[in-house]
Scaffold this active site. Structure first.
Site, PDB file in Angstrom:
ATOM      1  N   GLU A   1     -28.576  47.007 -19.156  1.00 25.90           N
ATOM      2  CA  GLU A   1     -27.500  46.004 -19.207  1.00 25.90           C
ATOM      3  C   GLU A   1     -26.578  46.445 -20.343  1.00 25.90           C
ATOM      4  O   GLU A   1     -26.952  46.325 -21.508  1.00 25.90           O
ATOM      5  CB  GLU A   1     -28.065  44.603 -19.496  1.00 25.90           C
ATOM      6  CG  GLU A   1     -29.223  44.160 -18.605  1.00 25.90           C
ATOM      7  CD  GLU A   1     -28.826  43.932 -17.151  1.00 25.90           C
ATOM      8  OE1 GLU A   1     -27.610  43.859 -16.871  1.00 25.90           O
ATOM      9  OE2 GLU A   1     -29.728  43.846 -16.306  1.00 25.90           O
TER      10      GLU A   1
ATOM     11  N   CYS B   1     -21.157  40.605 -24.541  1.00 22.48           N
ATOM     12  CA  CYS B   1     -20.855  41.673 -23.580  1.00 22.48           C
ATOM     13  C   CYS B   1     -19.812  41.164 -22.588  1.00 22.48           C
ATOM     14  O   CYS B   1     -19.005  41.930 -22.076  1.00 22.48           O
ATOM     15  CB  CYS B   1     -22.116  42.105 -22.861  1.00 22.48           C
ATOM     16  SG  CYS B   1     -23.049  40.744 -22.174  1.00 22.48           S
TER      17      CYS B   1
HETATM   18  P1  NAD Z   1     -26.612  49.550 -29.404  1.00 22.35           P
HETATM   19  O1  NAD Z   1     -26.631  50.304 -28.130  1.00 22.35           O
HETATM   20  O2  NAD Z   1     -26.059  50.204 -30.606  1.00 22.35           O
HETATM   21  O3  NAD Z   1     -28.099  49.122 -29.796  1.00 22.35           O
HETATM   22  C1  NAD Z   1     -28.913  48.421 -28.874  1.00 22.35           C
HETATM   23  C2  NAD Z   1     -30.363  48.710 -29.179  1.00 22.35           C
HETATM   24  O4  NAD Z   1     -30.628  50.089 -28.924  1.00 22.35           O
HETATM   25  C3  NAD Z   1     -30.762  48.458 -30.614  1.00 22.35           C
HETATM   26  O5  NAD Z   1     -32.059  47.911 -30.636  1.00 22.35           O
HETATM   27  C4  NAD Z   1     -30.791  49.849 -31.195  1.00 22.35           C
HETATM   28  O6  NAD Z   1     -31.650  49.998 -32.301  1.00 22.35           O
HETATM   29  C5  NAD Z   1     -31.321  50.639 -30.025  1.00 22.35           C
HETATM   30  N1  NAD Z   1     -31.108  52.087 -30.067  1.00 22.35           N
HETATM   31  C6  NAD Z   1     -30.068  52.764 -30.623  1.00 22.35           C
HETATM   32  N2  NAD Z   1     -30.247  54.090 -30.456  1.00 22.35           N
HETATM   33  C7  NAD Z   1     -31.408  54.248 -29.784  1.00 22.35           C
HETATM   34  C8  NAD Z   1     -32.131  55.376 -29.311  1.00 22.35           C
HETATM   35  N3  NAD Z   1     -31.680  56.603 -29.498  1.00 22.35           N
HETATM   36  N4  NAD Z   1     -33.282  55.162 -28.664  1.00 22.35           N
HETATM   37  C9  NAD Z   1     -33.748  53.909 -28.455  1.00 22.35           C
HETATM   38  N5  NAD Z   1     -33.109  52.806 -28.883  1.00 22.35           N
HETATM   39  C10 NAD Z   1     -31.964  52.975 -29.531  1.00 22.35           C
HETATM   40  O7  NAD Z   1     -25.889  48.163 -29.094  1.00 22.35           O
HETATM   41  P2  NAD Z   1     -25.494  47.014 -30.105  1.00 22.35           P
HETATM   42  O8  NAD Z   1     -24.345  47.506 -30.923  1.00 22.35           O
HETATM   43  O9  NAD Z   1     -26.692  46.476 -30.773  1.00 22.35           O
HETATM   44  O10 NAD Z   1     -25.013  45.877 -29.090  1.00 22.35           O
HETATM   45  C11 NAD Z   1     -23.717  45.754 -28.623  1.00 22.35           C
HETATM   46  C12 NAD Z   1     -23.598  46.312 -27.231  1.00 22.35           C
HETATM   47  O11 NAD Z   1     -24.497  45.654 -26.355  1.00 22.35           O
HETATM   48  C13 NAD Z   1     -22.222  46.059 -26.649  1.00 22.35           C
HETATM   49  O12 NAD Z   1     -21.798  47.210 -25.971  1.00 22.35           O
HETATM   50  C14 NAD Z   1     -22.458  44.916 -25.674  1.00 22.35           C
HETATM   51  O13 NAD Z   1     -21.517  44.825 -24.648  1.00 22.35           O
HETATM   52  C15 NAD Z   1     -23.812  45.245 -25.177  1.00 22.35           C
HETATM   53  N6  NAD Z   1     -24.444  44.084 -24.572  1.00 22.35           N
HETATM   54  C16 NAD Z   1     -24.627  44.055 -23.216  1.00 22.35           C
HETATM   55  C17 NAD Z   1     -25.184  42.937 -22.604  1.00 22.35           C
HETATM   56  C18 NAD Z   1     -25.405  42.870 -21.122  1.00 22.35           C
HETATM   57  O14 NAD Z   1     -26.179  42.026 -20.689  1.00 22.35           O
HETATM   58  N7  NAD Z   1     -24.764  43.696 -20.311  1.00 22.35           N
HETATM   59  C19 NAD Z   1     -25.551  41.841 -23.393  1.00 22.35           C
HETATM   60  C20 NAD Z   1     -25.358  41.903 -24.760  1.00 22.35           C
HETATM   61  C21 NAD Z   1     -24.814  43.036 -25.344  1.00 22.35           C
END
Ligand code: NAD
Length: 482
Positions: free
Chosen positions: A254, A288
């Site tokens: 997502e 998001c």
């Molecule tokens: P992010 O991708 O930076 O981080 C999300 C998670 O991934 C965190 O727990 C982070 O520690 C982890 N992560 C980062 N690098 C990783 C790796 N190499 N391996 C495994 N895990 C890793 O996102 P964010 O900045 O925390 O959140 C914002 C983003 O999330 C925005 O793009 C937003 O649109 C999206 N979002 C989407 C939805 C949806 O349902 N579509 C809902 C909420 C947020």
């Protein structure tokens, strides 16, 4: 209640099957509003992740539907009773304002309550087989079984409680085991939630929460031999990394959005402006499904822009703990600086700044920009903050749809029109997961299917019903019964 009270610094442990595990190295969590230390969490190493998965894999959940329902209900009730305590923690570690954090806690209540109500429903189906010339007098039955492996759940910062709940509640409802890695930016809420779940009677082996830096332990979450499914909510960049790395296992991604609110010439402009401003600024614009582009047709754009500006000016941005504040900080100063740069760049390209773009630390107040060029980075990429960018479009629905579909994203949308011919075209032609007529793109209930297309998502949708399906395997069996 005094919401201004400063919470004590929390020195947290991970929860590996309920056991509190600490490490020498820790990750510090800061309050984005005042840069005070809110707490620390352990910096897990890959072996901690391995231990969490192995412990979960060795345990076979045997909860009856009734027992699962009761655990979920008790969790919902605890969240309702402790709503302010959770809101305080969410606000402290994320900078989301008190109003947003209270709302989030109420949403999480719904997630557990709905999962509880769904857990007791039988999901089996029956297929009679004597329905063709070569048919037999038999019946095929379906039943959904939990995964044989463990669910790896990875969550973002913008909804520290609700995103986590959308992974855990459907997993419990379907008798699955989860290893959760909350974001390192807001991990404290997830740890507090784990304790609520254990107190509600969840066998601790069914939930572990590991914390730390993704650079050192992220891949362990994606490649663990006992991880059968990875459910990830976060950015496109990390989502695509997971898709490349996960190999032969199920993946639910997502990802980000760049959602339009579309305003056509027949719209009630006051109502549309209200949706635009609320949709772009709630949760500090960090949803998001926040309104990230407002596509308004030229013929009504001047009047609409005036109304948006008047409403945006009324919003109060400031101390997130102040119950009267409408917009708290964004997640950190780095993010706020990036929004400021994008707005400044858009203005250099011809956009007009009407309000805001006056950052103070991590506080980025609502910012209205009109005449935004359609190819400005501000609106081509996901700008995850309270910017309200107005894009003027030709008075032609085909052009509006083309512009709406022109980014790499396809999560949700909102449309402001009463014309059935327009609505029909939007529902059929917008490349998105959701079309909300006269609502913000983020409108949903916690049970309804939710998720995007294109870069916004891959695999099953979320929402409690769909997540329960994605966390199970359909098994069929047939019997010689007519
Ligand atoms: P992010 O991708 O930076 O981080 C999300 C998670 O991934 C965190 O727990 C982070 O520690 C982890 N992560 C980062 N690098 C990783 C790796 N190499 N391996 C495994 N895990 C890793 O996102 P964010 O900045 O925390 O959140 C914002 C983003 O999330 C925005 O793009 C937003 O649109 C999206 N979002 C989407 C939805 C949806 O349902 N579509 C809902 C909420 C947020």
């Amino acid at each position: 209640m005094n919401v201004q009270a400063k919470p004590p610094v929390r020195r947290e442990a991970m929860r590996i099957a309920g056991r509190k595990v600490t490490t020498d190295e820790v990750v510090e969590v800061f309050n984005p509003w005042n840069n005070q230390l809110v707490g620390t969490v352990p910096a897990a190493r890959p072996e901690h992740v391995r231990e969490a998965f192995a412990t979960a894999r060795a345990f076979t959940p045997k909860l009856t539907r009734y027992e699962r329902q009761q655990i979920l209900l008790r969790t919902a009730e605890a969240l309702r009773d402790r709503k302010e305590e959770f809101a305080r923690l969410i606000t402290a570690e994320s900078g989301l304002c008190w109003k947003d954090s209270l709302y989030e806690a109420s949403r999480a209540y719904d997630v557990y309550s709905f999962a509880a109500q769904l857990a007791i429903l039988d999901d089996g189906e029956t297929y009679a087989c004597d329905i063709s010339p070569m048919g037999k007098r038999r019946k095929i039955f379906t039943t959904r079984v939990p995964l044989s492996g463990v669910i790896s759940a990875i969550t973002p910062f913008n909804h520290p409680l609700n995103m986590v709940s959308h992974k855990i509640a459907p997993a419990i409802a379907t008798n699955n085991r989860v290893v959760l890695k909350p974001t390192e930016l807001t991990p404290l809420t997830a740890l507090a939630l784990a304790d609520v779940l254990y107190e509600a009677g969840l066998p601790p082996e069914m939930l572990s929460v590991v914390t730390g830096n993704p650079a050192s332990m992220g891949d362990a979450m994606i490649t663990d031999p006992d991880a059968e499914l990875i459910t990830f909510t976060g950015s496109v960049r990390v989502g695509k990394h997971i898709a490349r790395t996960a190999g032969y296992r199920r993946v639910v991604l997502e990802l980000g959005g760049n959602d339009p609110l579309i305003v056509m010439e027949d719209a009630d402009l006051d109502k549309a402006a209200e949706l635009a401003v609320q949709g772009a600024t709630k949760n500090s614009g960090q949803r998001c499904t926040a309104v990230k582009r407002i596509l308004v047709v030229e013929s009504v754009a001047d009047e609409f822009s005036r109304l948006v500006l008047a409403k945006a000016r009324k919003l109060v941005a400031g101390d997130p703990m102040d119950p009267t504040v409408d917009v708290g900080t964004v997640i950190h100063e780095r993010a706020a600086c990036e929004f400021e740069r994008r707005v400044t760049d858009a203005v250099a390209q011809g956009a007009r700044l009407l309000h805001g773009n006056d950052r103070r630390g991590a506080l980025y107040p609502p910012t209205v920009v009109d005449h935004v060029p359609h190819d400005a980075e501000l609106v081509r990429e996901e700008t995850f903050g309270p910017v309200i960018p107005i894009l003027r479009c030709p008075n032609d629905i085909a052009e509006v749809i083309r512009i709406s579909n022109s980014t790499a994203y396809g999560l949700s949308s909102g449309v402001c029109t009463n014309r059935l011919d327009y609505i029909t075209r939007f529902v059929n032609e917008l490349e998105v997961g959701t079309v909300n007529v006269w609502e913000v793109p983020g409108y949903r209930i916690e049970m309804s299917p939710f998720g995007g297309v294109k870069d916004s998502g891959l695999g099953h949708k979320e929402g409690v019903v769909e997540a329960m399906k994605s966390f199970t395997t359909i098994r069929t069996y047939s019997l010689p019964w007519p």
